[in-house]
Design an enzyme around this catalytic site. Structure first.
Site, PDB file in Angstrom:
ATOM      1  N   PHE A 239      -1.711 -11.677  10.108  1.00 32.69           N
ATOM      2  CA  PHE A 239      -2.637 -10.844  10.882  1.00 32.69           C
ATOM      3  C   PHE A 239      -1.978 -10.207  12.101  1.00 32.69           C
ATOM      4  O   PHE A 239      -2.644  -9.869  13.074  1.00 32.69           O
ATOM      5  CB  PHE A 239      -3.879 -11.630  11.304  1.00 32.69           C
ATOM      6  CG  PHE A 239      -4.488 -12.474  10.221  1.00 32.69           C
ATOM      7  CD1 PHE A 239      -4.440 -12.069   8.900  1.00 32.69           C
ATOM      8  CD2 PHE A 239      -5.123 -13.674  10.517  1.00 32.69           C
ATOM      9  CE1 PHE A 239      -4.995 -12.840   7.893  1.00 32.69           C
ATOM     10  CE2 PHE A 239      -5.678 -14.452   9.513  1.00 32.69           C
ATOM     11  CZ  PHE A 239      -5.612 -14.040   8.207  1.00 32.69           C
ATOM     12  N   THR A 470      -1.735 -11.013   0.705  1.00 40.24           N
ATOM     13  CA  THR A 470      -2.348  -9.732   0.396  1.00 40.24           C
ATOM     14  C   THR A 470      -2.225  -9.337  -1.069  1.00 40.24           C
ATOM     15  O   THR A 470      -2.971  -8.494  -1.542  1.00 40.24           O
ATOM     16  CB  THR A 470      -1.671  -8.658   1.251  1.00 40.24           C
ATOM     17  OG1 THR A 470      -0.259  -8.935   1.245  1.00 40.24           O
ATOM     18  CG2 THR A 470      -2.160  -8.724   2.684  1.00 40.24           C
ATOM     19  N   GLY A 511       2.706  -1.934   3.850  1.00 38.20           N
ATOM     20  CA  GLY A 511       3.367  -2.758   2.832  1.00 38.20           C
ATOM     21  C   GLY A 511       3.241  -2.185   1.427  1.00 38.20           C
ATOM     22  O   GLY A 511       4.250  -1.911   0.765  1.00 38.20           O
ATOM     23  N   ILE A 606      -5.647   2.932  -5.862  1.00 39.80           N
ATOM     24  CA  ILE A 606      -5.942   1.506  -5.711  1.00 39.80           C
ATOM     25  C   ILE A 606      -5.116   0.784  -6.775  1.00 39.80           C
ATOM     26  O   ILE A 606      -5.350   0.911  -7.973  1.00 39.80           O
ATOM     27  CB  ILE A 606      -7.452   1.231  -5.847  1.00 39.80           C
ATOM     28  CG1 ILE A 606      -8.224   1.978  -4.739  1.00 39.80           C
ATOM     29  CG2 ILE A 606      -7.741  -0.265  -5.798  1.00 39.80           C
ATOM     30  CD1 ILE A 606      -7.802   1.661  -3.305  1.00 39.80           C
ATOM     31  N   LYS A 678      -2.326   4.666  -0.183  1.00 39.77           N
ATOM     32  CA  LYS A 678      -2.588   4.576   1.252  1.00 39.77           C
ATOM     33  C   LYS A 678      -3.051   3.148   1.541  1.00 39.77           C
ATOM     34  O   LYS A 678      -3.789   2.567   0.762  1.00 39.77           O
ATOM     35  CB  LYS A 678      -3.637   5.600   1.679  1.00 39.77           C
ATOM     36  CG  LYS A 678      -3.187   7.045   1.399  1.00 39.77           C
ATOM     37  CD  LYS A 678      -3.869   8.052   2.301  1.00 39.77           C
ATOM     38  CE  LYS A 678      -5.222   8.445   1.822  1.00 39.77           C
ATOM     39  NZ  LYS A 678      -5.841   9.527   2.618  1.00 39.77           N
ATOM     40  N   GLY A 679      -2.616   2.614   2.643  1.00 37.71           N
ATOM     41  CA  GLY A 679      -2.852   1.188   2.901  1.00 37.71           C
ATOM     42  C   GLY A 679      -4.323   0.838   3.064  1.00 37.71           C
ATOM     43  O   GLY A 679      -5.134   1.649   3.489  1.00 37.71           O
ATOM     44  N   GLY A 681      -4.820  -2.706   4.076  1.00 40.07           N
ATOM     45  CA  GLY A 681      -4.757  -4.014   4.732  1.00 40.07           C
ATOM     46  C   GLY A 681      -5.623  -4.076   5.968  1.00 40.07           C
ATOM     47  O   GLY A 681      -6.162  -5.118   6.317  1.00 40.07           O
ATOM     48  N   GLU A 682      -5.760  -2.979   6.664  1.00 39.41           N
ATOM     49  CA  GLU A 682      -6.480  -3.005   7.935  1.00 39.41           C
ATOM     50  C   GLU A 682      -7.723  -2.120   7.942  1.00 39.41           C
ATOM     51  O   GLU A 682      -8.531  -2.199   8.857  1.00 39.41           O
ATOM     52  CB  GLU A 682      -5.520  -2.595   9.058  1.00 39.41           C
ATOM     53  CG  GLU A 682      -4.425  -3.638   9.257  1.00 39.41           C
ATOM     54  CD  GLU A 682      -3.267  -3.153  10.103  1.00 39.41           C
ATOM     55  OE1 GLU A 682      -2.675  -2.127   9.741  1.00 39.41           O
ATOM     56  OE2 GLU A 682      -2.963  -3.787  11.118  1.00 39.41           O
TER      57      GLU A 682
HETATM   58 MO1  MOS Z   1      -0.533  -6.117  11.362  1.00 39.01          MO
HETATM   59  S1  MOS Z   1      -1.574  -6.425  13.085  1.00 39.01           S
HETATM   60  O1  MOS Z   1       0.599  -4.890  11.665  1.00 39.01           O
HETATM   61  O2  MOS Z   1      -0.008  -7.526  10.725  1.00 39.01           O
END
Ligand code: MOS
Length: 724
Positions: A239, A470, A511, A606, A678-679, A681-682
């Site tokens: 995180f 992830t 990533g 995706i 496109k990511g 993760g966030e």
């Molecule tokens: Mo993230 S806050 O770049 O693991």
């Protein structure tokens, strides 16, 4: 992306490493059975500011099994910071135990190494420190305001004329929003097993960005990068807290050098409040101006945060307000105050997670003031150009996310007037927020080794990528499966080792795009080389086994590198989304429930709907955590964190997140990268806090601008007087 391949890109295959995880075979840093290893434990300061004047380690040294006690008196001289308040980055050095100064409560002031963890922990308690304590540490946010400074040139941004924009407005919202100190708290504790042998370091370490972290270690010890190897085969969450090298890693290496044995250092949950980064408290002041018809005329976003007294970290909360909406007059400012707390660092969508809370609540407040539907208000102010960079977005489906989400959610049932939808004691509210997050992509290399095993083609992919829970293993296998046209079960993914080709690691939502495009490049190289083609043709009929046999080969290796194109650089590349929340608030107790959420995202290709769903659910849970419970509290006299474990630091549980629908819109964005990834993760986290706070307003008429929104705060708040 079209694929005929059952385990290729876009298929919802199970995690390829799933069996290893559930059977306990996946090794986390502290689980490597390194022979002869011993255990180190950091000693934390018990003052927030001052100097160590004496250390008495005699009692601890007498304890059987204690091998070494390292303090500033006998620590190796390391590279130190070149400048005061230099920026903290993933590759920054991490000097530790270099002098007798204490800058925050919990700072490492020593390191005990013993034959067992229990002896090391016992010995920690026996080492006596005497301090000259500074009685006035900077531990109160409000008292440090006069110390606020502008960290760097890019901390501020403006276009147009803010004051003129406000003068043109028919309505103005001017409000301040607060988010508290929060801690990352991945389930896997930070850990390392470090060995120093003949000037070379090997570190089994729980890290997100291997190559940058190799640099951090090498520069701290002033040794060449080639002499550092990091292995991070599996990482149990990070995180952001594992983006950089923290000081337990450096102390373990130092101890190994002194003792000639591998040293393990596992940070305790309690130490994770003081030694592995945090999100600082932010105060965000918003000013929004709009015409009666809803046209935005002015938007300003000023953030006040704190850093440590030794290093600088700025969370760019305001950056979302310079790109998300069409507004001619815009002003962004960030200010920092040095405080006697550890240096904060990137946490869970730094910038957007907190910044979107302020922006998207302020947008809701303005929509309400104008008596407009908050979705219509956002759509009216949509832009396909990133006005802060004067360039188009590579793709932007924010409006579609809002419209489609509204339909799925049943937004038409929302009452514009707050407090008017009830069921018994429950006040029911609907809230919405836009989501956005940069989708960066960085230079990435991968190696693919193709061979015939048991008469069938098999591939091994190697890169220094990490899987922080992830799904990197899985999407890397799927990409190789796609481009080599062999099933994922005949692909071995080997990642998390600095001996492998370089990647940017896992962070900042880059990533997936980076790893997969790197793997694609390696696979295409392998095949075109085997085919003897000069052009890198993809597709067509291909039999990998036949290709090798034709050439009389049993094994073939190729490396590929992918990096952002010129087109990428000419565009702003972001993922977009929207979150819809229904809350039920008990009108007497202030207790509330997230009844359901609908999250819509547009994030290009995706790769695997199953792992992607998991990522969004994770983001939504973190976003809900910001609102429901997460906060780290500093003791007002001593500066220590009084939140010390998960018993004090609360995170959402399954029941809080029971009913969630996640939708991805199809989006084909070849500007983002070759694979159109496109990511995500966030992305999930960025829209949650505001959507819940806005739903609470819709339910109760109370504007809650200070996270977390606890039942006590909610019951004490008065109904906002702005609603019509
Ligand atoms: Mo993230 S806050 O770049 O693991």
């Amino acid at each position: 992306m079209k694929t005929l391949n059952a385990s290729g890109v876009g298929k919802a295959i199970d995690r390829v490493e799933g069996r290893l995880k559930v059977t306990g075979m996946a090794k986390y840093a502290s689980e490597f059975p390194i022979p002869n290893k011993v255990y180190g434990q950091g000693i934390n300061s018990s003052i927030a500011k001052g100097e160590i004047i004496d250390i008495d380690a005699s009692e601890a040294e007498k304890l059987e099994g204690v091998l070494k006690i390292i303090t500033h008196k006998n620590a190796e001289k390391l590279q130190n910071f070149e400048q005061e308040l230099g920026p903290k980055r993933p590759d920054t050095i991490a000097p530790v135990l270099q002098d007798n100064k204490v800058h925050y409560y919990g700072q490492y002031v020593g390191f005990v190494v013993a034959t067992t963890l229990e002896i090391a922990q016992h010995a920690v308690r026996l080492v006596k420190y005497q301090y000259r304590e500074d009685k006035d540490p900077a531990i109160h946010f409000d008292e440090q305001r006069a110390q606020a400074y502008k960290p760097n040139d890019s901390s501020d941004y403006s276009r147009g004329n803010m004051e003129q924009g406000l003068a043109e407005a028919d309505a103005v919202v001017e409000e301040t929003y607060w988010t508290p100190i929060e801690h990352h708290h991945p389930m896997e504790l930070h850990a390392v097993i470090a060995s120093w042998e003949n000037g070379k370091v090997t570190a089994y370490a729980s890290q997100q960005m291997i190559d940058a972290n190799v640099t951090g270690i090498a520069n701290t010890f002033q040794i060449p990068k080639e002499n550092v190897r990091i292995v991070a085969a599996f990482v149990g969450g990070g995180f952001g807290s594992k983006l950089n090298i923290e000081r337990h890693v450096i102390m373990a290496i130092m101890a190994s050098k002194m003792l000639g044995r591998p040293v393990q250092a596992t940070v305790t949950r309690h130490q994770m409040f003081t030694n592995t980064g945090m999100r600082q408290k932010n105060e965000q002041k918003m000013r929004v101006g709009a015409k009666k018809d809803g046209t935005l005329t002015a938007l300003s976003h000023e953030t006040l945060s704190h850093t440590s007294t030794t290093q600088e970290y700025q969370e760019s909360c305001g950056f979302v307000s310079k790109m998300l909406y069409k507004v001619a007059n815009n002003s962004i400012k960030h200010r920092l105050m040095p405080m006697n707390l550890q240096t904060p660092f990137a946490m869970r969508a730094p910038g957007e997670a907190t910044g979107s809370f302020a922006l998207e609540c302020a947008m809701d407040e303005m929509a309400h003031k104008l008596n407009m539907d908050p979705i219509d208000f956002r759509i009216l102010n949509d832009t396909q150009t990133d006005l802060s960079e004067n360039r188009p977005f590579s793709s932007r489906l924010l409006v579609e996310c809002l419209r489609i989400g509204a339909k799925k959610f049943g937004w038409e049932k929302r009452k514009q007037q707050p407090g008017t939808q009830r069921e018994g004691n429950w006040l029911i509210g609907y809230g919405v927020s836009a989501a956005s997050r940069k989708a960066p992509y960085q230079k990435t290399s991968a190696k693919v080794i193709i061979e015939i095993l048991d008469g069938k083609p098999h591939a091994t992919v190697r890169m220094d990528a990490t899987d922080i829970g992830t799904g990197s293993y899985t999407i890397i296998a799927q990409t190789a499966s796609e481009y080599l046209q062999i099933p994922a079960e005949r692909i071995t993914v080997e990642i998390g080792d600095s001996d492998f080709p370089k990647t940017p690691g896992s962070g900042g939502s880059w990533g997936a795009a980076s790893y997969c495009n790197g793997v694609r490049a390696a696979c295409i190289n392998a095949i075109s080389q085997l085919k003897g083609e000069s052009t890198n043709a993809v597709g067509g009929d291909m039999d990998l086994g036949a290709l090798l046999t034709q050439k009389n080969l049993t094994k073939y290796e190729a490396i590929g590198t992918a990096e952002p194109s010129e087109e990428f650089k000419k565009h702003s590349v972001f993922s977009f989304g929207a979150n819809f929340t229904e809350v039920w608030v008990d009108k007497d107790t202030g207790m509330y429930r997230i009844k359901r959420m609908v999250n819509v995202g547009a994030a290009g290709t995706i790769l695997n709907p199953k792992t992607a769903f998991g990522q969004i659910i994770g983001g939504l849970t973190m976003g809900a955590g910001m609102v429901l419970a997460e906060q780290s509290k500093v003791e007002p006299n001593f500066g220590n964190f009084i939140t010390r474990s998960f018993a004090d630091y609360h995170v959402p549980v399954n029941l809080d997140m029971a009913n969630i629908e996640v939708v991805f819109l199809p989006e084909d964005d070849k500007i983002a990268n070759e694979m159109g990834i496109k990511g995500i993760g966030e992305l999930g986290i960025t829209s949650v806090a505001a959507s819940i706070a806005n739903a609470i307003f819709n339910a109760t008429g109370k504007r809650m601008r200070d996270l977390p929104i606890t039942p006590e705060k909610l019951i004490e708040a008065s109904v906002s007087n702005v609603h019509q």
